[in-house]
Each structure stands twice: as structure tokens, then as C-alpha cells.
Write an enzyme that holds these catalytic residues in place. Sequence first.
Site, PDB file in Angstrom:
ATOM      1  N   ARG A 103       2.497  -7.649  12.190  1.00 52.37           N
ATOM      2  CA  ARG A 103       2.695  -7.221  10.793  1.00 52.37           C
ATOM      3  C   ARG A 103       4.168  -7.413  10.488  1.00 52.37           C
ATOM      4  O   ARG A 103       5.023  -6.819  11.152  1.00 52.37           O
ATOM      5  CB  ARG A 103       2.285  -5.760  10.595  1.00 52.37           C
ATOM      6  CG  ARG A 103       2.807  -5.200   9.291  1.00 52.37           C
ATOM      7  CD  ARG A 103       2.241  -3.859   8.917  1.00 52.37           C
ATOM      8  NE  ARG A 103       0.848  -3.961   8.514  1.00 52.37           N
ATOM      9  CZ  ARG A 103       0.206  -3.010   7.826  1.00 52.37           C
ATOM     10  NH1 ARG A 103       0.827  -1.901   7.481  1.00 52.37           N
ATOM     11  NH2 ARG A 103      -1.055  -3.169   7.503  1.00 52.37           N
ATOM     12  N   HIS A 130      -3.268 -10.415   3.648  1.00 55.01           N
ATOM     13  CA  HIS A 130      -3.712  -9.293   4.501  1.00 55.01           C
ATOM     14  C   HIS A 130      -5.183  -9.557   4.887  1.00 55.01           C
ATOM     15  O   HIS A 130      -6.091  -8.880   4.405  1.00 55.01           O
ATOM     16  CB  HIS A 130      -3.564  -7.987   3.715  1.00 55.01           C
ATOM     17  CG  HIS A 130      -3.628  -6.739   4.543  1.00 55.01           C
ATOM     18  ND1 HIS A 130      -3.765  -6.754   5.919  1.00 55.01           N
ATOM     19  CD2 HIS A 130      -3.596  -5.419   4.183  1.00 55.01           C
ATOM     20  CE1 HIS A 130      -3.803  -5.499   6.362  1.00 55.01           C
ATOM     21  NE2 HIS A 130      -3.705  -4.685   5.336  1.00 55.01           N
ATOM     22  N   GLN A 133      -7.730  -6.772   6.253  1.00 53.98           N
ATOM     23  CA  GLN A 133      -8.165  -5.800   5.263  1.00 53.98           C
ATOM     24  C   GLN A 133      -9.319  -6.358   4.426  1.00 53.98           C
ATOM     25  O   GLN A 133     -10.293  -5.656   4.140  1.00 53.98           O
ATOM     26  CB  GLN A 133      -6.995  -5.416   4.349  1.00 53.98           C
ATOM     27  CG  GLN A 133      -7.369  -4.369   3.317  1.00 53.98           C
ATOM     28  CD  GLN A 133      -7.704  -3.030   3.937  1.00 53.98           C
ATOM     29  OE1 GLN A 133      -6.913  -2.483   4.684  1.00 53.98           O
ATOM     30  NE2 GLN A 133      -8.886  -2.492   3.635  1.00 53.98           N
ATOM     31  N   ASP A 221      -4.462  -1.952  -5.782  1.00 56.55           N
ATOM     32  CA  ASP A 221      -3.530  -1.644  -4.694  1.00 56.55           C
ATOM     33  C   ASP A 221      -2.286  -1.038  -5.341  1.00 56.55           C
ATOM     34  O   ASP A 221      -2.155  -1.028  -6.580  1.00 56.55           O
ATOM     35  CB  ASP A 221      -3.193  -2.953  -3.936  1.00 56.55           C
ATOM     36  CG  ASP A 221      -2.402  -2.736  -2.651  1.00 56.55           C
ATOM     37  OD1 ASP A 221      -2.233  -1.574  -2.220  1.00 56.55           O
ATOM     38  OD2 ASP A 221      -1.938  -3.746  -2.079  1.00 56.55           O
ATOM     39  N   CYS A 261      -7.238  -0.576  -0.385  1.00 55.27           N
ATOM     40  CA  CYS A 261      -6.909  -0.740   1.037  1.00 55.27           C
ATOM     41  C   CYS A 261      -6.238   0.499   1.622  1.00 55.27           C
ATOM     42  O   CYS A 261      -6.258   0.699   2.829  1.00 55.27           O
ATOM     43  CB  CYS A 261      -6.035  -1.966   1.242  1.00 55.27           C
ATOM     44  SG  CYS A 261      -4.442  -1.880   0.389  1.00 55.27           S
ATOM     45  N   ARG A 289     -12.057  -1.276   9.108  1.00 55.61           N
ATOM     46  CA  ARG A 289     -10.971  -2.015   9.760  1.00 55.61           C
ATOM     47  C   ARG A 289     -11.216  -2.066  11.268  1.00 55.61           C
ATOM     48  O   ARG A 289     -10.996  -3.091  11.915  1.00 55.61           O
ATOM     49  CB  ARG A 289      -9.612  -1.334   9.483  1.00 55.61           C
ATOM     50  CG  ARG A 289      -9.123  -1.413   8.048  1.00 55.61           C
ATOM     51  CD  ARG A 289      -8.751  -2.836   7.660  1.00 55.61           C
ATOM     52  NE  ARG A 289      -7.729  -3.402   8.500  1.00 55.61           N
ATOM     53  CZ  ARG A 289      -6.415  -3.199   8.347  1.00 55.61           C
ATOM     54  NH1 ARG A 289      -5.974  -2.478   7.352  1.00 55.61           N
ATOM     55  NH2 ARG A 289      -5.550  -3.778   9.166  1.00 55.61           N
TER      56      ARG A 289
HETATM   57  N1  NVA Z   1       0.146  -4.425  -0.666  1.00 48.78           N
HETATM   58  C1  NVA Z   1       0.417  -3.355   0.250  1.00 48.78           C
HETATM   59  C2  NVA Z   1      -0.720  -3.207   1.213  1.00 48.78           C
HETATM   60  C3  NVA Z   1      -0.544  -2.084   2.217  1.00 48.78           C
HETATM   61  C4  NVA Z   1      -1.683  -2.012   3.193  1.00 48.78           C
HETATM   62  C5  NVA Z   1       1.719  -3.619   0.996  1.00 48.78           C
HETATM   63  O1  NVA Z   1       1.945  -4.781   1.371  1.00 48.78           O
HETATM   64  O2  NVA Z   1       2.509  -2.699   1.174  1.00 48.78           O
HETATM   65  N1   CP Z   2      -4.532  -0.788   4.656  1.00 51.64           N
HETATM   66  C1   CP Z   2      -3.591  -0.856   5.613  1.00 51.64           C
HETATM   67  O1   CP Z   2      -3.260  -1.928   6.113  1.00 51.64           O
HETATM   68  O2   CP Z   2      -3.081   0.348   5.984  1.00 51.64           O
HETATM   69  P1   CP Z   2      -1.814   0.609   6.929  1.00 51.64           P
HETATM   70  O3   CP Z   2      -0.597   0.133   6.174  1.00 51.64           O
HETATM   71  O4   CP Z   2      -1.824   2.083   7.150  1.00 51.64           O
HETATM   72  O5   CP Z   2      -1.995  -0.160   8.198  1.00 51.64           O
END
Ligand code: NVA
Ligand code: CP
Length: 302
Positions: A103, A130, A133, A221, A261, A289
Site C-alpha cells: 500500500r 484499489h 476493495q 468514498d 469502502c 475483503r
Molecule cells: N480513497 C480512499 C480509500 C481508503 C480505503 C483513500 O485512498 O484514502
Molecule cells: N477500505 C480500506 O482499504 O480500508 P483500510 O484503509 O482500513 O485498509
Amino acid sequence: MTASKRDLLALSDWDADALLSVLDRAARLKSGQDGGTPLAGKSLAMIFRKSSTRTRVSFEVGMTQLGGHAIFLSDRDSQMGRGESVHDTARVLSGYVDGIMIRTFAHEEAVEIARHSSVPVINGLTDLVHPCQILADLQTVREVLGPELRERTVAWIGDGNNMANSWINAAVRLGFSLRMACPEGYEPDGDILSRGRSEADVLLVRDPAEAVEGADVVTTDVWASMGQEEEALQRTEAFRGFVVDEALMGRAHAEAMFLHCLPAHRGEEVTSGVIDGDRSFVFQEAENRLHVQKALMVELMV
Ligand code: NVA
Ligand code: CP
């Protein structure tokens, strides 16, 4: 380097059969039809350069349930945080582990890790996409509305972010309709969007009401993703008309599902009434997930 290793960096890397096979396996793992410890003795390195609750816990628990082991690496306690190169990190980890989950911010960094590692790499979120997800979201849609995804219309409301881009990639591969409402200046990635428009039924509009009209799934989101914290105020202004509330849900199909998500900001992009209401499946989505990632790891690491 193993020429045949497979990665999941974006849903567009895989064809429909491969994606559906992950979803089918996830359903079998969830129901207990598939079990055992196919990853006994194997290890997954999890590189987190951004925060996480769901991704970290679901990958780690997933590895435990499959008989393997997961190792959490954050910038605070790994040499990547002190500037060790992606290239060297990928080569070193490949000598120890059987898979890498990453990540991070720049998508190119995940691509670089994959290029220089000899073990499968799974994208646990980048600024661009992502994929894990969206696999969980699709499993949830199949569980609630039935397995045939082609018949469905999904409405995306809000930021054209990593989630939005992955929804487009999924629509291209799996053939469902996608209606997106994003404010000007906050559209999805240009290349991904133009591919969605030319190869799938993807439509971008400005009016959330138009996007949700008759939709089977309504999803959104946060307005400021990780790394965009400094833009939060400006974004709150830009996204003012993009709240998923009861009135907006009322324009969708009567049985429409709400997905998010998570983490969510109640009272910003979604009202408590919607996210805590009876058409919301966000906790089933979060649980999924675990199942889709277990399926992915079995497909990539056995
Ligand atoms: N769009 C959000 C998703 C978090 C799971 C981010 O990238 O922070
Ligand atoms: N939805 C998701 O990826 O959650 P986290 O940021 O908690 O991993």
C-alpha cells in the site's frame, strides 16, 4: 526472476475469467466449501506506506487462516522509511517471502516492486487504484443481488479517486454499467476513463441524481483521500452537492444497495441514515475483503 509469476496491480491486468475465478473461490472459502491450509509454511510481506485498518487485518488474518504468516512493514520500522530503494527492497524480500502486498502513494512504486521481485505482488491501494476493495465490493453485490454482474448498474458519486478508477477497470472487464457523478476538476484518471468510455458502458455526469436514477448499487468514498488532507477544506466546498442521502437513494432502484469502502465520514459524503440504514451493506463489504484476498493469495501463492 520467475517469468511465470503473476501480480495483481490493477483489475485491468486480469481478464474476466480470472477475476470471476477469484470471486467464485472467495465464495467457496466464505461458505467453508474450500478450506485447509494451502499456504502452510508460506509468508507474505505487507508494506504499508499509508495507514490501514481493514487491509492490514484482513491480509494478516487471511494468511493465518490459510496456514501461513504475514509480516507487517511500515516506514517507521523498515529501511524503506529511511530511503532504501524499491529495487533493493523487492530483491531482498523476494529471498524471504512468497508474496508481497504493498500500500503506497505513487502507483509506479507498486509497479517497480513487482518488476524487481520474483514473487507475486498484490496492490493493497495506491493513489491510482484499489483493486482488492473492488473485488470485495463485487462479491458483496453478487451475494445480495445474484451472481450475474453484467445486468447491474452501479452509480459512483463523488471523487474520481482510486476507488472510482478501479470501478471503471471492473466495468471494462465484467461488463456492468457504471454511471459516475463527479464535480468538475475531480474526474477519474483520464486514461482509465477514456478506456471505460470506449470499451464499456461508463458514463460521467455532473449531477448525482442523474447518475443514481434506477441504479442497483450506489457507492461513494471520502472527499479527501490519504495524502490529500491539506485539500480537505477546498474539497468540502467542491463536493457540497455530492452527499449520498436518503433523497438521493430514493432515486435509485427500490432495492438498491449502498456500498462504501470505509473509513466513512458520516455527515460528509454519506448521511448516517444511509450508511446505517437497511440498504447499506458496508460491513458485509468490509468482511469480504478477507474472503477475496484469501482467494487471491491462494491463486497467486500456492
Ligand atoms: N480513497 C480512499 C480509500 C481508503 C480505503 C483513500 O485512498 O484514502
Ligand atoms: N477500505 C480500506 O482499504 O480500508 P483500510 O484503509 O482500513 O485498509
